[in-house]
Write an enzyme that holds these catalytic residues in place. Structure first.
Site, short mmCIF file in Angstrom:
data_model
loop_
_atom_site.label_atom_id
_atom_site.label_comp_id
_atom_site.label_asym_id
_atom_site.label_seq_id
_atom_site.Cartn_x
_atom_site.Cartn_y
_atom_site.Cartn_z
N ARG A 78 -9.49 -0.44 7.35
CA ARG A 78 -10.48 0.42 6.72
C ARG A 78 -10.88 1.59 7.62
NH1 ARG A 78 -14.27 -1.25 1.95
NH2 ARG A 78 -14.86 0.83 1.34
N GLU A 115 -13.20 5.18 4.19
CA GLU A 115 -13.17 4.54 5.50
C GLU A 115 -14.31 4.97 6.40
OE1 GLU A 115 -9.15 5.66 6.17
OE2 GLU A 115 -8.41 3.82 5.27
N GLN A 141 0.83 -1.21 0.00
CA GLN A 141 0.00 0.00 0.00
C GLN A 141 0.87 1.26 0.00
OE1 GLN A 141 -3.30 -2.07 2.84
NE2 GLN A 141 -3.64 0.10 2.57
#
Lengths: 284, 808, 163
Positions: B384, B760, B237
């Protein structure tokens, strides 16, 4: 998750399969759809040097419904059970139960024979077959014998089938009256927290026959004669239902797992069974 | 203008810019099975690596014998800590300032820990060889309950640092204690609590869970010894950070390392961390001289990489009799597992937990977080959510409900009394944040109206009566949540990771024919960056989004950036994109003025072109300008049309939302049914409404999973109990409800286009909404019953009903 | 380990490869035949990312041995449609934002294809039940359901038009 190695066999008839089992003894296992066995092999919890795939044995296929007998070949899949209209007429509880097994993909592959034969207490078909008072046909080196479903299960993964026998079919009489297969689970794809198969027939307002079996509440499926007896001859009113539930609960012995502790499972078993009985009564 | 020229609004629509529900450009390859994920990458001669893992949660490793494994045909190498030690790679630094064993160095500290790395010709041989590596363990007492970590006789887990009184985040008071992080005013808050009309107290456990993207973590390391270059493909990521870390660890110069994040099959925080598999693959490739692939299986993933949450949050909330909150106190025990590998900005060992004053105007507050070592897997990632923001939101939204019970007030009304008012923004919270913008009352009222809140409460009251008379066994819960997120880390003044400031970047090249490519320092894992960043740019530079390629994830080509997590892509890289676009436009304006033979100041921007002020028939489109930029000599202007922007945001952004969940609960079986879920999100300027809605659906479903059943559970021996998807709950389409989505739009005042980020929010707001619904269903049945912990699976809900006497 | 000849029809083409009997169909497809559309997600037959169509049935190819698949007719996402002949499900997934990271998508579409063969005019509830063998972590399923419903409509309209 990688399975260990094995020799693979795909016999085209039953005698060949039995011969392989006889030759390799404990080291051999038959495989139907494989959706119980393969994950165990991938987790290396099952080591099977000789794997006998039954898919090419035509004699293990087919659903026969004729008058007072239903015969389902061991290699018939859950998907085929659900789709078969004649079977639905003869024993609608089978479709109701099969739809609650696993998920669509698994039902295309998972078979009746695999589900009843491997002795996994989480499987739904064993309890269902006990409820239907089915008979399992097994073939071994000495020929065929029939074992009542209610006498087949000895402990988790231990059954009355010998290692060199193949379960070839399940047979039972068409059902009449009301039915219900009730199952609580955490999600689609899960085994039952508690499940119950119930058949009830009425003569007027009186219960003329009843059959009650439960799934994943002991190390074997539980057919409860006492629960069935509590209903037979009764008016199927609240007292009779409670008596049946109490009788069945006396026979279960659930284990704690991710679905919850024993106390919870016992309670839920009672709730699920009561609902199954009530629904079966409403359909009787 | 002739009749055929498109109108201004037609020209704007043709750009497919901001506010357009543009179809995703990524989808052609994904729907045709032509994505390129890590396990799709194959290289000539590539080997496969896999781990021998510890079966024990705490044990001494007395010996490792790999002889039998090495004798197996196809096995190339078996690496142990002893092999890595000469390279100083047997341990690696974590993002949180701790260090972590790459391979077991003398002991193991959690079940599933990496003990040896088997390198073989393929994954089947590797799996067989693992079985043949003999490890002699001596079991040690385990520490699973963080509350017992500092008791006399507690096993000491980290013998390597047992004597260190100071860690990366200050004083350590016990060998199993990692840090204490304090925010706000302790004495002042305690004074408020002691003088308050009402104080509600609760301990709220946000259980351990896991992001569990459908694709596990993996990498392919390829050391080209001829050219001295290392290429590392991986599920990263933050690829640029990985390159820097890889360089620092390996000693290979950074320009000789190329990190590539291919398509990523979901991240949700799981793919932020640096894992032993990456290090071992690199070493194995250096040792063998051929590429080495490592891809986790699902059990590895759930057992060893990147848990989330595991916060025990004890709160006290003070209020007046009328319900005005006067103070908030929170102490958290944070179970970090065996190594502190939390993925937070360096100065924030508990992430942004200090956003726990939520959407409310709370004048005085105090927060303390104690990090604790236990015999569990390391991680502590933001699943998340922005760093620990979902923990914070869950805490405050539960405390509000508990306070409402204490005050005997409606929980919705209590929220309204305490919301920060629109005119208070920018709002400085008691725990140190400056909320950029918000209009909570408008959002809340819209939500309450949309669900007919009063009607729901009436129905609920009737249901309670029906239960009491035996007409029903199903209770009805109304779960309210109003959350405020803090995303877009971050300003470099307070946010860095391993010393690297958390800016992000965009580099744009306009091609001579008027199309473009833009590259960013972020990396999409499903968010649709290739679609939305092109939209931002289209609106800035007047080139259709369809004519703009977006590229991310290749450190050789993309500008340096800190990656995608914590909803930071839109707030930071999105801002960089707009700013780089504005640089393009500034240069283009000079060129256009020259072409139009007027002064720079005499032309103005008009959607996709520069027009001469007061004479709009005289114009040059961006496309025309681009061509001229490359093909015409413009006095005083360099050829070409390119720009780069590195954006350091002046502040975080603060998306918010109002959620309502209506749930029926069967008190006899503990089963639930979600009858309605309404989600109103305010993420500032909306770039692509279709994608926003999709993000909301997905985030809510992850929240559903977490609230209603998903957990990483261990038994008393530290044995992992939820390591496959049989037991680790991920809902199917069948268990997932239909969601109603809605929005308000309050732009961020400091972001170039006003966008705040949304990915999120639904998880941050969803978890308390689901959990509050469960708790609310029981509110009428126990005066002292204020809270039950998640996950609200069947047996736990059943237990609550039982404890409240509802089965009697 | 001794390998066996595996002959299959994959996406309409006869293929032949050597594989150990224990190799999983998903690995045979991905590693030996370079068909990387189907993915590996959970490995315990829960997630459906590896779903392929085998002899007219949706099957989780992580739970099928290569040896079992010998002789089978297998269709993967690659066989449903490509750049020149997109399947309507592929179009509708794109049209209705039925995917995000894309990892579950090949299995999801392959399963939906078989589902619509068997139930060409499903209700939303039937779609949810029929797709329950496939997990998605990104979309919350809502737009997947929408895409499948839309594909069913399109396919039915096309059928009617052809009649």
């Amino acid at each position: 998750m990688i399975p260990g190695t094995f020799e693979y066999y795909r016999p085209s008839d039953l005698s060949e399969a039995i011969k392989l089992l006889t030759t390799h003894g404990d080291d051999a296992r038959v495989m139907a759809g494989g959706h119980s066995l393969i994950p165990m092999m991938k987790l290396r919890m099952a080591d099977i040097p000789h794997l006998v795939d039954l898919q090419d044995i035509d004699a293990l296929r087919g659903i026969e419904v004729d008058g007072d007998a239903v015969r389902i070949g061991a290699m018939v899949t859950q998907h085929e059970l659900i789709a078969d209209e004649a079977l639905f007429k003869a024993a609608p509880i089978i479709r109701e139960a099969a739809l609650q097994i696993a998920d669509p993909q698994v039902r295309y592959v998972g078979t009746v024979g695999g589900n009843v034969a491997n002795g996994d207490p989480g499987n739904d078909m064993p309890g269902l077959m006990q409820c239907l008072d089915a008979v399992f046909s097994v073939h071994g080196p000495d020929g065929e014998r029939d074992i009542p479903a209610r006498e087949f299960y000895e402990a988790a993964y231990f059954t009355a089938r010998e290692d060199d026998e193949v379960l070839t079919a399940v047979s039972f009489k068409p059902q009449s009256g009301g039915y219900a297969y009730e199952k609580q689970k955490r999600k689609i794809g899960d085994y039952a927290t508690a499940a119950s198969a119930v058949l009830i027939a009425k003569d007027g307002a009186t219960c003329s026959s009843a059959s009650i079996a439960m799934t994943n509440l002991s190390d074997t499926p539980i057919y409860s004669q006492a629960a069935s007896d509590a209903l037979i001859g009764s008016d199927l009113g609240p007292d009779a239902v409670s008596a049946a539930v109490d009788a069945a609960l006396g026979e279960i012995d659930p284990a704690e797992d991710g679905r919850g502790p024993v106390e919870f499972k016992k309670h839920v078993a009672g709730v699920i069974l009561r609902r199954a009985i009530e629904r079966a009564v409403s359909r009787a | 203008m002739n009749e055929m020229s498109p109108t201004k609004s037609e020209r704007a629509a043709a750009l497919k810019g901001l506010g357009t529900s543009r179809k995703r450009v990524e989808d052609s390859r994904f729907t045709q099975g032509k994505g390129n994920y890590i396990d799709d990458i194959k290289m000539p001669g590539m080997l496969f690596g896999d781990f021998v893992r510890s079966p024990y949660a705490h044990a001494r490793v007395k010996s490792i014998n790999a002889e039998r494994a090495l004798e197996m045909p196809g096995v190339i190498a078996v690496l142990t800590a002893a092999d890595l030690e000469p390279l100083s790679l047997h341990w690696m630094p974590t993002l949180a300032g701790d260090k972590q064993m790459v391979l077991a160095d003398g002991k193991v500290l959690f079940q599933g820990q990496e003990v040896a790395f088997v390198v073989a010709e393929d994954r089947y041989i590797a799996a067989d060889a693992i079985e043949l590596v003999e490890v002699d363990y001596e079991e040690l007492p385990v520490l699973i309950d963080p509350m017992k970590a500092e008791e006399d006789g507690a096993p000491i887990l980290r013998e390597d640092i047992a004597d260190q009184k100071t860690g990366a985040h200050g004083a350590r008071r016990h060998p199993n204690h990692i840090f204490t992080w304090e925010q706000g005013e302790k004495e002042a808050t305690e004074a408020v609590l002691s003088g308050a009309d009402v104080v509600a107290e609760e301990t709220v456990y946000y259980h351990r869970t896991h992001p569990c993207p459908l694709e596990t973590c993996g990498c392919v390391a390829s050391m080209d010894k001829v050219n001295g270059k290392l290429t590392l493909y991986g599920t990263f990521q933050a690829p640029h950070v990985v390159r820097t870390v890889a360089s620092l660890l390996s000693g290979i110069a950074e320009h000789n390392i190329r990190v590539i994040s291919p398509d990523i099959g979901g991240g949700f925080g799981n793919k932020v961390g640096v894992y032993p598999g990456y290090v071992c693959s690199i070493v194995a490739s250096i040792v063998t001289g051929v590429p080495v692939k490592w891809v986790e299986d699902r059990m590895d993933n759930l057992m060893a990489t990147a848990f989330a949450r595991d916060y025990w949050m004890t709160g006290k909330i003070a209020a007046t009799k009328e319900g005005k909150i006067t103070g908030l106190w929170c102490h958290t025990i944070a179970d970090h597992g065996a190594f502190d590998a939390c993925a937070d900005p360096t100065k924030f060992p508990a992430g942004f937990m200090n956003i726990c004053t939520g959407s409310y105007d709370i004048p005085t507050a105090y927060l303390a977080v104690d990090g604790i070592y236990t015999n569990k897997a390391p991680g502590g990632v933001a699943y998340r959510c922005s760093f620990r923001v979902t923990e914070a939101a869950y805490f405050i939204e539960r405390m509000i409900e508990v306070l409402a019970i204490k005050l005997d007030m409606d929980a919705g009304e209590l929220r309204k009394i305490n919301f920060i008012k629109k005119d208070q923004f920018p709002y400085n919270s008691a725990l140190g944040w400056e909320f950029d913008s918000g209009d909570y009352h408008t959002a809340w009222d819209k939500a309450m109206q949309a669900v007919d809140y009063d009607g729901l409460r009436k129905e609920q009251a009737e249901r309670v009566e029906a239960f009491k008379t035996g007409e029903t066994r199903k209770m009805m819960g109304i779960g309210l949540a109003h959350f405020t997120e803090i995303v877009g880390a971050g300003p470099m003044k307070n946010c860095d990771i391993l010393g690297m400031g958390m800016f992000d970047s965009c580099e744009i090249r306009i091609h001579p024919t008027g199309s473009a490519i833009a590259r960013l320092g972020t990396i999409s894992q499903g968010q649709g960056h290739a679609t939305t960043f092109a939209q931002i740019l289209a609106s800035e530079i007047g080139i259709s989004a369809d004519d703009i390629t977006i590229e991310e994830g290749d450190t050789d080509t993309a500008p340096y950036g800190l990656g995608t997590y914590g909803s930071r892509s839109t707030p930071v890289a999105g801002a960089a994109t707009a700013m780089a676009g504005r640089k393009i436009r500034a240069k283009a304006q000079m060129i256009a003025a020259y072409l139009l033979e007027v002064h720079d100041n005499d032309i103005e921007w008009d959607v996709d072109r520069f027009v001469v002020k007061g004479a709009e028939e005289r114009f040059k489109t961006m496309k025309e300008v681009a061509y001229a930029a490359y093909n015409q000599e413009i006095p005083g202007v360099e050829p070409g049309l390119e720009a780069v922007s590195y954006y350091d945001p002046p502040n975080m952004t603060y998306p918010f939302g109002a959620y309502v969940c209506v749930m029926d609960i069967d008190v006899d079986t503990g089963e639930h049914e979600i009858r309605k879920f309404y989600a109103l999100d305010d993420c500032g300027t909306r770039i692509n409404p279709m994608i926003i809605e999709g993000q909301v659906h997905g985030g809510l479903t992850e929240a559903l999973a977490i609230a209603m059943g998903q957990e990483i559970a261990y038994d008393d021996m530290g044995t992992h109990k939820t390591s496959t998807l049989m037991d680790f709950f991920i809902p199917t389409a069948w268990e997932t409800p239909h969601y109603l989505t809605d929005f308000t739009e309050t732009p961020s005042p400091h972001h170039p286009i006003g966008a705040k980020g949304v990915g999120e929010s639904p998880n941050v707001g969803g978890v308390p909404a689901f959990s509050n619904a469960v708790n609310d269903a029981f509110r009428a049945f126990g005066v002292d019953h204020t809270h039950t912990n998640m996950p609200h699976d069947h047996w736990r809900i059943w237990k609550t009903a039982k404890d409240l006497g509802m089965h009697d | 380990m001794s390998k066996m000849h595996i002959k299959m029809t994959v996406n309409g083409k006869q293929v032949e490869t050597l594989a150990e009997p224990r190799e999983l169909l998903i690995h045979v497809l991905r590693e030996r035949l370079d068909i990387t559309g189907p993915h590996i997600g959970c490995e315990t037959s829960h997630c459906g990312a590896c779903t392929v169509d085998m002899d007219g049935k949706s099957v989780k190819s992580c739970t099928v041995f290569a040896a079992q698949a010998n002789g089978a007719d297998v269709t993967t996402i690659e066989g449903l449609g490509g750049p020149d002949n997109l399947h309507v499900l592929q179009e509708m997934f794109k049209e209705h934002h039925g995917l995000q990271c894309g990892f579950c998508t090949p299995g999801m579409i392959t399963r939906a294809h078989r589902f619509l063969q068997e139930n060409p005019d499903p209700t939303e509830e039937e779609v949810r039940f029929g797709m329950a063998g496939n997990l998605c972590r990104c979309t919350g399923y809502q737009n997947i359901v929408k895409a499948i419903m839309a594909a069913a409509s399109e396919m039915n309209a096309a059928k009617e038009a052809a009649q």
